[in-house]
Scaffold this motif. Structure first.
Motif, PDB file in Angstrom:
ATOM      1  N   ARG A 176       0.836  -1.212   0.000  1.00 19.58           N
ATOM      2  CA  ARG A 176       0.000   0.000   0.000  1.00 19.58           C
ATOM      3  C   ARG A 176       0.865   1.253   0.000  1.00 19.58           C
ATOM      4  O   ARG A 176       0.572   2.228  -0.703  1.00 19.58           O
ATOM      5  CB  ARG A 176      -0.915  -0.005   1.222  1.00 19.58           C
ATOM      6  CG  ARG A 176      -2.097  -0.956   1.109  1.00 19.58           C
ATOM      7  CD  ARG A 176      -3.120  -0.664   2.192  1.00 19.58           C
ATOM      8  NE  ARG A 176      -4.230  -1.601   2.141  1.00 19.58           N
ATOM      9  CZ  ARG A 176      -4.323  -2.699   2.883  1.00 19.58           C
ATOM     10  NH1 ARG A 176      -3.327  -2.993   3.734  1.00 19.58           N
ATOM     11  NH2 ARG A 176      -5.365  -3.486   2.778  1.00 19.58           N
ATOM     12  N   THR A 194       0.752   3.889  -3.029  1.00 21.33           N
ATOM     13  CA  THR A 194       0.379   5.288  -2.778  1.00 21.33           C
ATOM     14  C   THR A 194       1.442   6.234  -3.297  1.00 21.33           C
ATOM     15  O   THR A 194       1.144   7.295  -3.874  1.00 21.33           O
ATOM     16  CB  THR A 194       0.165   5.499  -1.268  1.00 21.33           C
ATOM     17  OG1 THR A 194      -0.847   4.593  -0.816  1.00 21.33           O
ATOM     18  CG2 THR A 194      -0.261   6.933  -0.987  1.00 21.33           C
ATOM     19  N   HIS A 195       2.713   5.846  -3.119  1.00 24.23           N
ATOM     20  CA  HIS A 195       3.805   6.683  -3.604  1.00 24.23           C
ATOM     21  C   HIS A 195       3.787   6.791  -5.123  1.00 24.23           C
ATOM     22  O   HIS A 195       4.121   7.848  -5.685  1.00 24.23           O
ATOM     23  CB  HIS A 195       5.135   6.102  -3.127  1.00 24.23           C
ATOM     24  CG  HIS A 195       6.333   6.872  -3.613  1.00 24.23           C
ATOM     25  ND1 HIS A 195       6.655   8.135  -3.152  1.00 24.23           N
ATOM     26  CD2 HIS A 195       7.295   6.552  -4.534  1.00 24.23           C
ATOM     27  CE1 HIS A 195       7.748   8.561  -3.766  1.00 24.23           C
ATOM     28  NE2 HIS A 195       8.155   7.622  -4.601  1.00 24.23           N
TER      29      HIS A 195
END
Length: 682
Positions: free
Chosen positions: A203, A207-208
């Motif tokens: 995750r 997200t990055h």
């Protein structure tokens, strides 16, 4: 499916042709460049790999002919239902396979479906019939079924949703799938964690990168599908083992004669033994295994990591029967005297079992890349014996699968029946196996040698089958007898001089009292002409004499008389006072124990300490703990600088096992060096 017709253009045998005539099974091909005519058989043309038609094959494909066998019962019933009605619309009769052979209308056909009527009228009649029967099918749907049936046969009537292959990750973004696979691969060398830890890492990375995240349930389903074979959340040992497997089909080695392929490897034995210094620990087992007969050519136990000299001694023992090895009969007799009665049979029975075990000369040896085997000692010994050496791939135990399995068989068939068994891992380990340790290394070595010749060599092995008896498992002795008759090998056994030639080498001078080796003095009457005389050998000897020694049986050493080309056996001056042949580890432990409690080292003290070690080591738990602590904190003192108290003696315990005096707290006095095998003067 291949086909060829008259006037077809094709490529064959590297040229372009056209079929211009046919006579029976012979075709006349015309070369389009030279106009030359060539006659070729139909079967020869269609079976040739170079045949390639210019136009796609017009015959139907048969890969979906068995589609009904791959469907679930409900879907299959629906396809059979559609097939019966679609075929009736197209041909005017129902298929005979539907089980309607007793219905006269099935063979003759009904008039409303006669092929003389327009197709649209037949479709309309079928739609009306199905609606009246309570199984309605729309007009457009029936048209689509007919079109699909004409194109793909009965496979075209199958609902595509029933045969659609599901993806492991569904509709998940491929970039996110790549992150999952990378995270799973990164668990190989990590301590085992939970799925939530891995998904949290994914995750954060997603997200990055700005990737969309599916639901939690979708992530867990994708993770379970991707991680099935890699065990990222199971035992760490299993995970690393799976990672070591090659990403290809495993090869199979099937040697056809004894000695054609031998595998050599080492592993810690799952047994706590008593070390020479009184402490307890596991032993290293080194085995040379013949693959064709599953015969262990030789096996050696060591209290510490196996050294390169051990691998060379392994070859010497593999080519020398046990009774011919110097010191083995005496060692066996001593083990028989201290072990329970009947545990080791008599000499005649032992001799018969040893004689039945074959002596196999290796032709090729597979080893790993450990320093034990890639050292010059082992490789030079193999070169001298004309044995080819193959190195296994790094960290790939599957290159030596047979010997890895033999290690497990030794633990299950031999080791687990001895006191001090520790089990294959800590999960199966008892509360304190070190307290149960009872056997010395010499005892286990003799028991293992006898177990191999008496049990292993006569036990049927599922991997040993003879073509004439494919259903019978053969024992290693039976397999050798069967193979030796069809692929005879050279029967070789090393004599005394050859065995000595493979032992470790050292250089010593010959003094008036003999030879000083490891603090012990060895002598022989045959050394008289050479006392104080230089050998004349160049470096590394530097004028000293070449000696050979067996690190497991130090009651004698062997001096090379290069002028006459013979080996002189020099015996320790106090060898007759020892109970049995002793190893280099036993000698060093005995010398250290005497030096720890005394300020002088007398030969009689060393003899007593060797005998005490050979009869069981430290007698109490307190002594074992002290031995373990001292072996870590106390350095080994060289024999030339150790001095001991001549008054120190070894008192026997009520059980008859001699024990050492408690360690002295005072500092040893510095005195002149003294030979340790000098006896105290009366």
């Amino acid at each position: 499916m291949r086909s060829v017709r008259l006037f077809d253009c094709l490529h064959y045998d590297g040229h372009a042709w056209q079929v211009v005539a046919q006579e029976g099974q012979q075709l006349a091909l015309k070369n389009l460049q030279t106009n030359r005519i060539r006659r070729v058989g139909v079967a020869e043309l269609l079976g040739d790999d170079s045949y390639l038609p210019d136009a796609p094959d017009r015959l139907p494909r048969l890969d979906s002919a068995a589609v009904l066998e791959t469907l679930d019962p409900q879907t299959r019933e629906r396809v059979v239902f559609l097939h019966r009605h679609v075929a009736e619309v197209l041909t005017g009769t129902s298929p005979a396979s539907d089980g309607d052979d007793d219905d006269p209308d099935a063979a003759v056909g009904r008039p409303q479906y006669a092929v003389s009527h327009p197709l649209q009228d037949r479709i309309s009649a079928k739609v009306a019939e199905l609606a009246a029967a309570g199984t309605p099918v729309a007009f457009r749907s029936l048209e689509r079924y007919i079109t699909a049936y004409r194109a793909d046969g009965i496979a075209g009537l199958v609902d595509g949703r029933r045969t659609r292959q599901a993806s492991q990750t569904g509709r998940m973004d491929p970039a996110l799938v790549s992150l999952l696979e990378h995270a799973i691969g990164g668990q190989t060398n990590l301590s085992t964690g939970t799925r939530s830890r891995l998904l949290m890492q994914v995750r954060l990375e997603a997200t990055h990168l700005g990737l969309p995240m599916p639901s939690r349930a979708t992530l867990y389903r994708a993770l379970d599908n991707l991680a099935r074979a890699k065990h990222p959340f199971g035992n760490a040992t299993t995970r690393r083992t799976q990672a070591n497997r090659p990403d290809r089909t495993w090869g199979q080695q099937s040697p056809s004669r004894p000695g054609e392929l031998v595998e050599v490897d080492s592993t810690p034995l799952d047994l706590m033994v008593i070390y020479p210094n009184g402490s307890t620990g596991r032993a290293d087992l080194t085995v040379a295994l013949d693959i064709a007969t599953r015969t262990p050519c030789s096996a050696i136990l060591r209290p510490v990591a196996t050294k390169s000299v051990d691998a060379a001694v392994l070859l010497a023992r593999a080519l020398t029967p046990l009774p011919m090895q110097p010191g083995w009969p005496a060692s066996l007799s001593f083990s028989r005297s201290i072990l329970p009665a009947g545990m080791i049979p008599g000499d005649d029975e032992v001799g018969a079992r040893i004689a039945a075990k074959p002596v196999i000369v290796p032709e090729s040896i597979t080893i790993d890349r450990g320093k034990v085997y890639v050292g010059s000692t082992f490789l030079n010994a193999c070169e001298r014996l004309q044995i080819s050496v193959t190195k296994a791939a790094p960290r790939t135990p599957t290159d030596k699968p047979h010997i890895e399995r033999v290690f497990a068989a030794i633990n299950s068939g031999f080791t687990q029946y001895l006191a001090g068994y520790v089990g294959p891992n800590v999960v199966n380990r008892g509360s304190s196996p070190q307290a149960e340790a009872y056997w010395t290394l010499a005892d286990v070595q003799n028991l293992l040698d006898l177990w191999i010749v008496a049990v292993w060599q006569n036990k049927p092995h599922p991997g040993l089958r003879h073509p004439a008896m494919p259903k019978k498992d053969l024992s290693p002795n039976e397999a050798y007898a069967a193979l030796a008759t069809v692929a005879p090998t050279i029967n070789v056994a090393l004599d005394r001089d050859d065995y000595i030639g493979l032992l470790p080498v050292a250089y010593r001078s010959i003094q008036g009292y003999g030879i000083n080796f490891e603090g012990l003095h060895y002598d022989s009457a045959d050394l008289h002409p050479y006392r104080g005389v230089k050998s004349g050998l160049p470096l590394p000897a530097g004028g000293r004499w070449e000696i050979r020694y067996d690190p497991y049986r130090l009651q004698s050493i062997f001096v090379r008389d290069h002028t006459r080309g013979v080996w002189i056996e020099a015996e320790w001056s106090l060898a007759k006072r020892t109970l049995a042949p002793f190893s280099l580890d036993v000698l060093r432990a005995a010398r250290t124990a005497v030096a720890r409690r005394s300020d002088t080292v007398a030969g009689v003290d060393v003899v007593a300490e060797i005998n005490r070690i050979q009869t069981g080591g430290a007698a109490t738990t307190k002594e074992r703990k002290a031995a373990t602590r001292d072996s870590v904190n106390t350095p080994v003192v060289p024999a030339q600088t150790v001095v001991a108290d001549p008054a120190a003696t070894i008192e026997p315990t009520p059980s008859g096992v001699p024990t050492a005096d408690p360690p002295q707290t005072r500092s040893p006095k510095r005195r002149a060096a003294r030979r340790i095998d000098d006896e105290d003067e009366e």
